[in-house]
Motif scaffolding. Structure first.
Motif, PDB file in Angstrom:
ATOM      1  N   GLY A 134      38.089  39.381  33.200  1.00  0.00           N
ATOM      2  CA  GLY A 134      38.927  40.297  33.981  1.00  0.00           C
ATOM      3  C   GLY A 134      38.233  41.614  34.250  1.00  0.00           C
ATOM      4  N   HIS A 135      37.557  42.145  33.239  1.00  0.00           N
ATOM      5  CA  HIS A 135      36.775  43.366  33.442  1.00  0.00           C
ATOM      6  C   HIS A 135      35.733  43.149  34.531  1.00  0.00           C
ATOM      7  CE1 HIS A 135      37.636  44.396  28.971  1.00  0.00           C
ATOM      8  NE2 HIS A 135      38.512  44.999  29.737  1.00  0.00           N
ATOM      9  N   LEU A 136      35.030  42.027  34.434  1.00  0.00           N
ATOM     10  CA  LEU A 136      33.977  41.745  35.409  1.00  0.00           C
ATOM     11  C   LEU A 136      34.540  41.499  36.803  1.00  0.00           C
ATOM     12  CD1 LEU A 136      31.622  39.603  33.172  1.00  0.00           C
ATOM     13  CD2 LEU A 136      31.149  41.887  34.088  1.00  0.00           C
ATOM     14  N   ASP A 137      35.716  40.900  36.887  1.00  0.00           N
ATOM     15  CA  ASP A 137      36.381  40.739  38.190  1.00  0.00           C
ATOM     16  C   ASP A 137      36.553  42.092  38.868  1.00  0.00           C
ATOM     17  OD1 ASP A 137      36.933  38.078  38.885  1.00  0.00           O
ATOM     18  OD2 ASP A 137      38.784  38.029  37.713  1.00  0.00           O
ATOM     19  N   ALA A 138      37.092  43.052  38.115  1.00  0.00           N
ATOM     20  CA  ALA A 138      37.342  44.382  38.681  1.00  0.00           C
ATOM     21  C   ALA A 138      36.030  45.079  39.037  1.00  0.00           C
ATOM     22  CB  ALA A 138      38.149  45.224  37.698  1.00  0.00           C
ATOM     23  N   VAL A 139      35.040  44.973  38.174  1.00  0.00           N
ATOM     24  CA  VAL A 139      33.749  45.612  38.430  1.00  0.00           C
ATOM     25  C   VAL A 139      33.078  44.991  39.650  1.00  0.00           C
ATOM     26  CG1 VAL A 139      31.406  45.822  37.498  1.00  0.00           C
ATOM     27  CG2 VAL A 139      33.357  46.550  36.139  1.00  0.00           C
ATOM     28  N   ARG A 140      33.152  43.679  39.781  1.00  0.00           N
ATOM     29  CA  ARG A 140      32.548  43.028  40.944  1.00  0.00           C
ATOM     30  C   ARG A 140      33.208  43.531  42.230  1.00  0.00           C
ATOM     31  NH1 ARG A 140      28.994  38.571  42.318  1.00  0.00           N
ATOM     32  NH2 ARG A 140      28.802  38.888  44.566  1.00  0.00           N
ATOM     33  N   GLU A 141      34.501  43.703  42.214  1.00  0.00           N
ATOM     34  CA  GLU A 141      35.182  44.228  43.402  1.00  0.00           C
ATOM     35  C   GLU A 141      34.712  45.651  43.713  1.00  0.00           C
ATOM     36  OE1 GLU A 141      39.642  44.869  45.277  1.00  0.00           O
ATOM     37  OE2 GLU A 141      39.440  43.973  43.288  1.00  0.00           O
ATOM     38  N   LEU A 142      34.504  46.454  42.692  1.00  0.00           N
ATOM     39  CA  LEU A 142      34.010  47.812  42.909  1.00  0.00           C
ATOM     40  C   LEU A 142      32.564  47.812  43.416  1.00  0.00           C
ATOM     41  CD1 LEU A 142      35.531  49.558  39.777  1.00  0.00           C
ATOM     42  CD2 LEU A 142      36.201  49.917  42.169  1.00  0.00           C
ATOM     43  N   ILE A 143      31.766  46.843  42.993  1.00  0.00           N
ATOM     44  CA  ILE A 143      30.364  46.783  43.416  1.00  0.00           C
ATOM     45  C   ILE A 143      30.250  46.415  44.886  1.00  0.00           C
ATOM     46  CG2 ILE A 143      28.204  45.478  43.164  1.00  0.00           C
ATOM     47  CD1 ILE A 143      28.807  45.354  40.131  1.00  0.00           C
ATOM     48  N   ASP A 144      30.886  45.317  45.275  1.00  0.00           N
ATOM     49  CA  ASP A 144      30.671  44.839  46.654  1.00  0.00           C
ATOM     50  C   ASP A 144      31.926  44.336  47.363  1.00  0.00           C
ATOM     51  OD1 ASP A 144      31.100  42.347  45.463  1.00  0.00           O
ATOM     52  OD2 ASP A 144      29.057  41.634  45.767  1.00  0.00           O
ATOM     53  N   GLY A 145      33.082  44.585  46.767  1.00  0.00           N
ATOM     54  CA  GLY A 145      34.335  44.216  47.423  1.00  0.00           C
ATOM     55  C   GLY A 145      34.718  42.757  47.291  1.00  0.00           C
ATOM     56  N   ARG A 146      33.890  41.941  46.633  1.00  0.00           N
ATOM     57  CA  ARG A 146      34.182  40.505  46.518  1.00  0.00           C
ATOM     58  C   ARG A 146      35.230  40.267  45.437  1.00  0.00           C
ATOM     59  NH1 ARG A 146      29.502  36.689  46.882  1.00  0.00           N
ATOM     60  NH2 ARG A 146      31.240  35.252  47.097  1.00  0.00           N
ATOM     61  N   THR A 147      36.160  39.408  45.742  1.00  0.00           N
ATOM     62  CA  THR A 147      37.228  39.048  44.793  1.00  0.00           C
ATOM     63  C   THR A 147      37.398  37.539  44.789  1.00  0.00           C
ATOM     64  OG1 THR A 147      38.923  39.219  46.507  1.00  0.00           O
ATOM     65  CG2 THR A 147      38.475  41.217  45.206  1.00  0.00           C
ATOM     66  N   GLY A 148      38.162  37.053  43.823  1.00  0.00           N
ATOM     67  CA  GLY A 148      38.476  35.646  43.765  1.00  0.00           C
ATOM     68  C   GLY A 148      37.302  34.751  43.457  1.00  0.00           C
ATOM     69  N   LEU A 149      36.291  35.278  42.780  1.00  0.00           N
ATOM     70  CA  LEU A 149      35.106  34.479  42.455  1.00  0.00           C
ATOM     71  C   LEU A 149      35.371  33.641  41.205  1.00  0.00           C
ATOM     72  CD1 LEU A 149      32.464  37.256  43.079  1.00  0.00           C
ATOM     73  CD2 LEU A 149      33.119  35.404  44.629  1.00  0.00           C
ATOM     74  N   GLY A 150      34.735  32.538  41.129  1.00  0.00           N
ATOM     75  CA  GLY A 150      34.909  31.659  39.975  1.00  0.00           C
ATOM     76  C   GLY A 150      35.812  30.498  40.288  1.00  0.00           C
ATOM     77  N   PRO A 151      36.086  29.684  39.277  1.00  0.00           N
ATOM     78  CA  PRO A 151      36.814  28.428  39.494  1.00  0.00           C
ATOM     79  C   PRO A 151      38.329  28.578  39.502  1.00  0.00           C
ATOM     80  CG  PRO A 151      36.104  28.568  37.228  1.00  0.00           C
ATOM     81  CD  PRO A 151      35.562  29.790  37.935  1.00  0.00           C
ATOM     82  N   ARG A 152      38.834  29.645  40.012  1.00  0.00           N
ATOM     83  CA  ARG A 152      40.288  29.876  39.982  1.00  0.00           C
ATOM     84  C   ARG A 152      41.020  29.056  40.992  1.00  0.00           C
ATOM     85  NH1 ARG A 152      37.790  33.311  37.704  1.00  0.00           N
ATOM     86  NH2 ARG A 152      37.764  35.425  37.302  1.00  0.00           N
TER      87      ARG A 152
END
Length: 163
Positions: A145-163
């Motif tokens: 979850g932390h990495l999800d939020a950080v990834r969005e802050l880095i480049d705006g990408r969300t929903g990554l991974g096998p969700r």
């Protein structure tokens, strides 16, 4: 398959799902992004992956098995940051997960740990292999979850991974 075997298989499936999420969230980030702290606390995404490798190592080797494999490098005691390459860090994480999986496969969920976590609260919550696996699932999911939020802050990408 017995009920106990089904429970172990389910726990292993959930643990692997969280591990895959960690790798997927960070896939294709460049070195600068993997090393750059995004939040004020100063941890880097790559440092968090190394931390997760240490968590796997600690809980399954040190606490459950009671003995730990030597680190592949000197312990620099720099929590949540690393100077190691992505290949080294992701390799370390993968290797620790493989060791954890072998330990889980070789013991019943009811087995008690040979070692003990120094924090009494965590020690009292991790009294058998089942509870250690649950703890590592929780810790890995929290950091995903932390990495999800950080990834969005880095480049705006969300929903990554096998969700």
């Amino acid at each position: 398959m017995t009920k106990v075997d089904m429970e172990k298989a389910a726990l292993c499936e959930f643990l692997e799902y969280q591990r895959v999420s960690i790798r997927a969230i960070l896939a294709d980030l460049d070195l600068a992004s993997l090393r750059t702290p995004v939040l004020p606390s100063g941890w880097s995404p790559l440092g968090l992956v190394e931390h997760l490798g240490h968590a796997e190592r600690h809980w399954f080797q040190e606490v459950f098995r009671g003995s730990v494999e030597p680190l592949p490098w000197p312990d620099e005691n720099t929590p949540l940051r690393t100077t190691r390459s992505p290949a080294q860090v992701f390799g370390f994480y993968r290797d620790q997960c493989d060791i954890s999986d072998a330990i889980i496969a070789g013991a019943p969920l009811s087995a008690t740990p040979a070692g003990r976590h120094p924090d009494e609260t965590l020690a009292s919550q991790t009294t058998d292999l089942r509870r250690i696996v649950l703890h590592v699932i929780e810790e890995t999911a929290r950091h995903a979850g932390h990495l999800d939020a950080v990834r969005e802050l880095i480049d705006g990408r969300t929903g990554l991974g096998p969700r």
